[in-house]
Motif scaffolding. Structure first.
Motif, PDB file in Angstrom:
ATOM      1  N   ARG A 248       0.779  -1.370   0.341  1.00  0.00           N
ATOM      2  CA  ARG A 248       0.478   0.263  -0.063  1.00  0.00           C
ATOM      3  C   ARG A 248       0.944   1.003   0.293  1.00  0.00           C
ATOM      4  O   ARG A 248       2.105   1.338   0.608  1.00  0.00           O
TER       5      ARG A 248
ATOM      6  N   CYS B   4       7.075   2.993  -5.028  1.00  0.00           N
ATOM      7  CA  CYS B   4       6.137   3.759  -5.378  1.00  0.00           C
ATOM      8  C   CYS B   4       5.644   4.826  -6.063  1.00  0.00           C
ATOM      9  O   CYS B   4       6.344   6.167  -4.690  1.00  0.00           O
TER      10      CYS B   4
ATOM     11  N   ASN C 283       1.948   4.665  -8.916  1.00  0.00           N
ATOM     12  CA  ASN C 283       2.517   3.224  -9.336  1.00  0.00           C
ATOM     13  C   ASN C 283       3.279   2.556  -8.722  1.00  0.00           C
ATOM     14  O   ASN C 283       4.589   3.003  -8.167  1.00  0.00           O
TER      15      ASN C 283
ATOM     16  N   VAL D  67      -1.487  -7.211  -9.741  1.00  0.00           N
ATOM     17  CA  VAL D  67      -2.939  -6.009  -9.945  1.00  0.00           C
ATOM     18  C   VAL D  67      -2.819  -5.071  -9.076  1.00  0.00           C
ATOM     19  O   VAL D  67      -1.838  -4.759  -7.990  1.00  0.00           O
ATOM     20  N   GLN D  68      -2.429  -4.276  -9.602  1.00  0.00           N
ATOM     21  CA  GLN D  68      -2.126  -2.508  -8.762  1.00  0.00           C
ATOM     22  C   GLN D  68      -3.703  -1.759  -9.041  1.00  0.00           C
ATOM     23  O   GLN D  68      -4.065  -1.651 -10.448  1.00  0.00           O
ATOM     24  N   ASP D  69      -3.801  -0.897  -7.780  1.00  0.00           N
ATOM     25  CA  ASP D  69      -4.794   0.160  -8.183  1.00  0.00           C
ATOM     26  C   ASP D  69      -4.264   1.536  -8.284  1.00  0.00           C
ATOM     27  O   ASP D  69      -3.686   1.524  -7.071  1.00  0.00           O
ATOM     28  N   GLU D  70      -4.524   2.692  -9.388  1.00  0.00           N
ATOM     29  CA  GLU D  70      -3.943   3.879  -9.673  1.00  0.00           C
ATOM     30  C   GLU D  70      -4.415   4.474  -8.478  1.00  0.00           C
ATOM     31  O   GLU D  70      -3.819   5.584  -7.929  1.00  0.00           O
ATOM     32  N   VAL D  71      -5.555   4.520  -8.288  1.00  0.00           N
ATOM     33  CA  VAL D  71      -6.273   5.367  -7.048  1.00  0.00           C
ATOM     34  C   VAL D  71      -6.254   5.136  -5.769  1.00  0.00           C
ATOM     35  O   VAL D  71      -6.107   6.466  -5.316  1.00  0.00           O
ATOM     36  N   SER D  72      -6.207   4.365  -5.145  1.00  0.00           N
ATOM     37  CA  SER D  72      -5.407   3.716  -3.756  1.00  0.00           C
ATOM     38  C   SER D  72      -4.392   3.477  -3.707  1.00  0.00           C
ATOM     39  O   SER D  72      -4.048   3.665  -2.608  1.00  0.00           O
TER      40      SER D  72
ATOM     41  N   VAL E 247      -2.019  10.079  -9.193  1.00  0.00           N
ATOM     42  CA  VAL E 247      -1.701   8.799  -8.939  1.00  0.00           C
ATOM     43  C   VAL E 247      -1.160   7.995  -8.739  1.00  0.00           C
ATOM     44  O   VAL E 247       0.077   8.202  -8.167  1.00  0.00           O
TER      45      VAL E 247
ATOM     46  N   GLN F 113      -2.684   0.444  -4.060  1.00  0.00           N
ATOM     47  CA  GLN F 113      -2.381  -0.584  -3.731  1.00  0.00           C
ATOM     48  C   GLN F 113      -2.191  -1.414  -4.954  1.00  0.00           C
ATOM     49  O   GLN F 113      -2.186  -2.159  -5.940  1.00  0.00           O
TER      50      GLN F 113
END
Length: 328
Positions: free
Chosen positions: A167, A219, A180, A196-201, A178, A203
């Motif tokens: 995180r 990150c 990355n 798998v990554q979430d650019e908004v959260s 955002v 994670q």
């Protein structure tokens, strides 16, 4: 019911006169698009109006925080009776580009923009007896802030076959940054199916971990004002190798213990062989001692028949020796 058409006609005529007669309407115009300003810079909020400025002309700029109703707005400055009065927490940084603002433009200048300046600004013109068509203008201001250095954390089961969640989050940043994730070093990147990554959260989910998943991950938080990053090291363990290592260590310790025992035993035997043989003093008693005057050789007799000497039996010899007194 005959009065209704007449009343409606009167109101229509009054409205038409108000629109057509010059100097009788107050109309405020502001930009339709939201404005933005970088933190620490100067923001200019344009407000123009049309009215016949008279002695009762008044202008007010006010501010309301995001998410709150307009009725909770707080004054920034106002102009009345030919005087400008800054007020509130922004008084030292707020001014008008046009002073006095009686020429149809009343642009607000806000210096040293801060994140707390983000919100809605109201430009309100009041000029009795002119009536209002649109005497209020609203401007939304966004303060651009680069993302702060994010904090990185991890959770989950970091063993072979397990899953881990990385995180990343910045406490400040506008617009919202955002995120990355990238992996550092020359090691192969985990397959796309296991990452798998979430650019908004911010994670990153890693599944079906292997020893190749170990490494340093970075990150990067980014918005239009800049970027910032943090790093963490992921160490994937293999429980089976741990058990094998424990067994090997146990065997090695056993061999070492056995080697030490054998070495000690051999050393003990060598030390024992090196000890001098036991000696006897003059006062020591020995069972095989011979009395003075008695020969140690057994008595011999000559056999007349075969010419051989006959040796007495060992029993007789022992008996003879045992009966002799010991002389000291």
């Amino acid at each position: 019911m005959a009065w209704l058409p007449g009343c409606f006609l009167c109101r229509f005529l009054l409205g038409w006169v108000g629109w057509s007669a010059p100097g009788l309407a107050v109309e405020v115009k502001v930009p339709s698009e939201p404005l933005s300003a970088p933190v620490g810079k100067t923001a200019e909020l344009t407000c123009s109006y049309s009215t016949s400025v008279g002695d009762n002309f008044a202008l007010e700029w006010s501010f309301v925080q995001p998410g709150k109703p307009v009725s909770m707005s707080q004054p920034i400055l106002y102009f009345t009776n030919g005087q400008l009065y800054p007020t509130g927490s922004k008084a030292e940084r707020a001014s008008l580009l046009q002073n006095p603002p009686t020429g149809g433009v009343a642009t607000l200048k806000l210096t040293d923009v801060r994140p707390s300046d983000a919100g809605t600004y109201l430009c309100h013109v009041n000029n009795p007896p002119d009536f209002y068509t649109n005497g209020l203008g609203l401007i939304n201001l966004t303060v651009l802030v680069p993302p702060s250095r994010p904090s990185c954390s991890q959770s989950g089961q970091t063993s072979v076959g397990g899953s881990a969640a990385l995180r990343c989050s910045s406490s400040t940043g506008a617009p919202k940054p955002v995120y990355n994730w990238i992996r550092l070093g020359a090691s192969p990147t985990p397959s796309p199916g296991s990452m798998v990554q979430d650019e908004v959260s911010g994670q990153l989910i890693l599944t079906n971990l292997s020893l190749a998943s170990s490494g340093t991950y970075r990150c990067v938080a980014t918005n239009q004002m800049g970027s910032a990053s943090c790093e963490l090291t992921l160490s994937v363990t293999d429980p089976s190798k741990g058990r094998v290592a424990g067994t090997v260590i146990g065997v090695l310790l056993g061999v070492l213990f056995l080697s030490v025992a054998v070495f000690c035993l051999i050393r003990f035997q060598k030390e024992r062989r090196k000890r001098p043989k036991e000696t006897f003093g003059g006062s020591d008693l020995r069972e095989d001692a011979v009395a003075p005057g008695v020969s140690e050789q057994p008595l011999e007799s000559e056999d007349s028949s075969n010419g051989l000497l006959e040796r007495p039996s060992s029993a007789s010899t022992v008996t003879t020796k045992s009966k002799l007194p010991m002389v000291v």
